[in-house]
Scaffold this active site. Structure first.
Site, short mmCIF file in Angstrom:
data_model
loop_
_atom_site.label_atom_id
_atom_site.label_comp_id
_atom_site.label_asym_id
_atom_site.label_seq_id
_atom_site.Cartn_x
_atom_site.Cartn_y
_atom_site.Cartn_z
CD GLN A 148 -3.02 0.91 0.06
OE1 GLN A 148 -3.32 -0.21 -0.35
NE2 GLN A 148 -3.56 2.01 -0.44
CB VAL A 192 -4.15 5.86 -3.79
CG1 VAL A 192 -3.34 4.72 -3.19
CG2 VAL A 192 -4.15 5.78 -5.31
CB ALA A 193 -6.57 3.82 1.06
CB SER A 245 -5.85 0.49 2.23
OG SER A 245 -6.41 -0.40 1.27
CG HIS A 253 -7.61 -3.27 -1.01
ND1 HIS A 253 -8.18 -4.31 -1.73
CD2 HIS A 253 -8.12 -2.14 -1.56
CE1 HIS A 253 -8.96 -3.82 -2.68
NE2 HIS A 253 -8.95 -2.50 -2.58
CG ASP A 298 -10.35 -2.95 -5.79
OD1 ASP A 298 -11.21 -2.60 -4.97
OD2 ASP A 298 -9.23 -2.41 -5.88
CD GLU A 339 -12.26 3.30 -4.88
OE1 GLU A 339 -12.31 2.16 -4.35
OE2 GLU A 339 -11.27 4.04 -4.79
CG HIS A 370 -13.40 -0.81 -2.64
ND1 HIS A 370 -12.05 -0.72 -2.49
CD2 HIS A 370 -13.90 -1.04 -1.41
CE1 HIS A 370 -11.73 -0.88 -1.21
NE2 HIS A 370 -12.85 -1.08 -0.53
#
Length: 187
Positions: A59, A88-89, A94, A96, A103, A151, A154
């Site tokens: 990340q 973008v986190a 994030s 993720h 995603d 998004e 996501h």
């Protein structure tokens, strides 16, 4: 919630399992993810996971690469970081990194842009994801609340009960958590 205002704890740990194309996802939720993808395909659609679990270092690289891209275009470092954070986190924020975000794109149109919402694969996922415990995490009409741009690819695992409640009440995750906190304190 993991978002621009709530970072993952430093001691956060996760147990992941592997799904298609070697992607990792939270082991507790991987069966629901795989069932959703299988059912989507059975309906004649073509979903493709393009990102799932990302470790913190990945990340960081993703974020810093985007900052450099904006600086290359002439933005100051501060401006570039602000612009990057819209899409973008920031590392540590994030979903993720928590292993609960995935995603998913239409395999014939893999660009991560708003047009992703215009295909039948994505429309099926948006309509049915709650049945498998997922929500579209950053809806178009909730960007002021989530702090993240729309998004339409996501998806965030929240569990089937929470996903149904979120869907039925047209909430984003932040609104749901606020509601649950209020309900707990006001019994």
């Amino acid at each position: 919630a993991i978002n621009p205002w709530h970072y993952l704890p430093d001691d956060f740990e996760i147990e992941t399992a592997y799904t298609e194309y070697g992607r990792e996802f939270d082991a507790r939720a991987i069966d629901d993810l795989e069932e959703m993808l299988a059912d989507c395909r059975e309906e004649g659609h073509s979903p493709l996971i393009c990102s799932a679990y990302r470790n913190h270092d990945f990340q960081v690289r993703l974020f810093e690469n985007d900052v450099r891209k904006w600086m290359w275009k002439g933005y100051s470092e501060e401006e570039a970081r602000e612009e990057t954070a819209r899409n973008v986190a920031i590392p540590g924020t994030s979903e993720h990194e928590a292993g609960l975000a995935v995603d998913i794109v239409y395999s014939e149109m893999q660009a991560l842009d708003e047009y992703q919402a215009d295909n039948e694969t994505q429309q099926w996922l948006m309509e049915h994801c709650w049945e498998y415990g997922f929500i579209l995490r950053y809806p178009e009409d909730k960007t002021e609340i989530t702090g993240i741009t729309y998004e339409p690819w996501h998806y965030r695992y929240v569990g089937k009960k929470a996903a149904a409640f979120i869907r039925d009440n047209n909430l984003c995750l932040e609104e749901y958590l606020d509601y649950m906190s209020f309900a707990r304190h006001n019994g």
